[in-house]
Enzyme design. Structure first.
Site, mmCIF file in Angstrom:
data_model
loop_
_atom_site.group_PDB
_atom_site.id
_atom_site.type_symbol
_atom_site.label_atom_id
_atom_site.label_comp_id
_atom_site.label_asym_id
_atom_site.label_seq_id
_atom_site.Cartn_x
_atom_site.Cartn_y
_atom_site.Cartn_z
ATOM 1 N N ASP A 169 0.865 -1.178 0.000
ATOM 2 C CA ASP A 169 0.000 0.000 0.000
ATOM 3 C C ASP A 169 0.900 1.227 0.000
ATOM 4 O OD1 ASP A 169 -1.688 2.146 0.572
ATOM 5 O OD2 ASP A 169 -2.949 0.965 1.923
ATOM 6 N N THR A 197 -5.815 4.195 -20.837
ATOM 7 C CA THR A 197 -5.690 3.265 -19.717
ATOM 8 C C THR A 197 -7.062 3.033 -19.100
ATOM 9 O OG1 THR A 197 -5.343 5.024 -18.089
ATOM 10 C CG2 THR A 197 -3.373 4.149 -19.200
ATOM 11 N N TYR A 247 -5.368 17.122 -8.950
ATOM 12 C CA TYR A 247 -4.521 16.224 -9.735
ATOM 13 C C TYR A 247 -3.326 16.982 -10.314
ATOM 14 C CZ TYR A 247 -3.046 13.103 -13.498
ATOM 15 O OH TYR A 247 -2.303 12.310 -14.344
ATOM 16 N N ASN A 257 5.255 5.197 -10.242
ATOM 17 C CA ASN A 257 4.186 5.294 -11.232
ATOM 18 C C ASN A 257 2.794 5.360 -10.627
ATOM 19 O OD1 ASN A 257 2.740 4.567 -13.961
ATOM 20 N ND2 ASN A 257 2.153 2.946 -12.515
#
Length: 261
Positions: free
Chosen positions: A66, A193, A158, A93
């Site tokens: 995690d 994705t 973000y 990533n």
């Protein structure tokens, strides 16, 4: 056989890829393994990760981790080195996107949460990996975003997190140069994705594609090739943002306030 081995760019090297079960991360895992590397995936998607099989020149290992828990990150990195003997590369990533939400509809805690995944985890993994990377004169590749520079609507949390990734990369590259450790960032444009499909509609994705001079969105494998370049070939590059945008950041464009992104 020997001729084939000579072509493997990451032969006998060890890498960690966080969030490597799917998307860009999985493509990076695959390309490093295809080039002879032993690649350890840190992720929490155990059902998928435990079923990953690979029959090629390298090796892929799944490890539950995690990336919001410092103790798990450190323990997983230490276990990787215990099992494989060294660490040559860390690919940060792991990431998430909350969707397109205005600041009015975003809580302060939601901002903290996305920073924890998208930025703080990169810091923690780098901190715990660097003692090993210094021994091998290895490298760190951070997966950032083109939006860190160019931004878009209703994505303030973000974009702030990805801006932090690029800034941290530059600062860390300065500090680690004396150890021979390179630190760079990949800045992908919009890439097809599972996460993208979750936060956008097909109509939005078609509109996004029109923003790219190449006329399409990126594929994860294209970002993986950029990562391989930074890991293996870009030996005099550190502190850089490798812009992989298909040209979306160049040229004039009409800006409409009603646009979705």
């Amino acid at each position: 056989m020997s001729a084939q081995l000579n072509k493997l760019k990451f032969q006998d090297k060890v890498a960690i890829v966080t969030g490597g079960v799917q998307g860009i991360g999985r493509a990076i895992v695959d390309i490093l393994a295809e080039n002879g590397g032993k690649v350890v995936i840190f992720d929490i998607q155990d059902e998928v990760g435990s079923k990953i099989s690979y029959d090629g020149p390298g090796e892929i290992i799944y490890m539950h981790c995690d990336m919001t828990k410092d103790d798990e990150i450190q323990a997983s990195i230490d276990e990787t080195v215990r099992r494989l003997g060294k660490l040559d590369c860390l690919v940060n990533n792991v990431g998430t996107h909350p969707g397109f939400i205005s600041i009015d509809d975003t809580s302060v805690q939601a901002f903290r949460d996305i920073l924890s995944v998208n930025l703080v985890s990169y810091f923690a993994a780098s901190k715990f990996a660097l003692p090993y990377l210094r021994k091998t004169k290895g490298c760190i590749v951070n997966v950032g975003s083109n939006l860190a520079v160019h931004a878009c609507r209703n994505s303030v949390t973000y974009i702030a997190s990805k801006g932090g990734v690029s800034s941290m990369t530059k600062a860390l590259a300065i500090d680690e140069a004396k150890y021979g450790v390179r630190v760079n960032t990949i800045c992908p444009g919009v890439t097809v994705t599972k996460l993208l499909n979750e936060v956008t509609t097909e109509e939005i994705r078609q509109t996004m594609a029109k923003c790219f001079p190449l006329g399409r969105l990126a594929q994860p494998e294209e970002m993986a090739r950029a990562c391989l370049y930074l890991v293996v070939d870009a030996t005099f590059s550190t502190g850089t943002d490798l812009i992989c945008t298909g040209g979306s950041d160049i040229g004039y464009g009409i800006k409409e306030f009603g646009a979705a992104f």
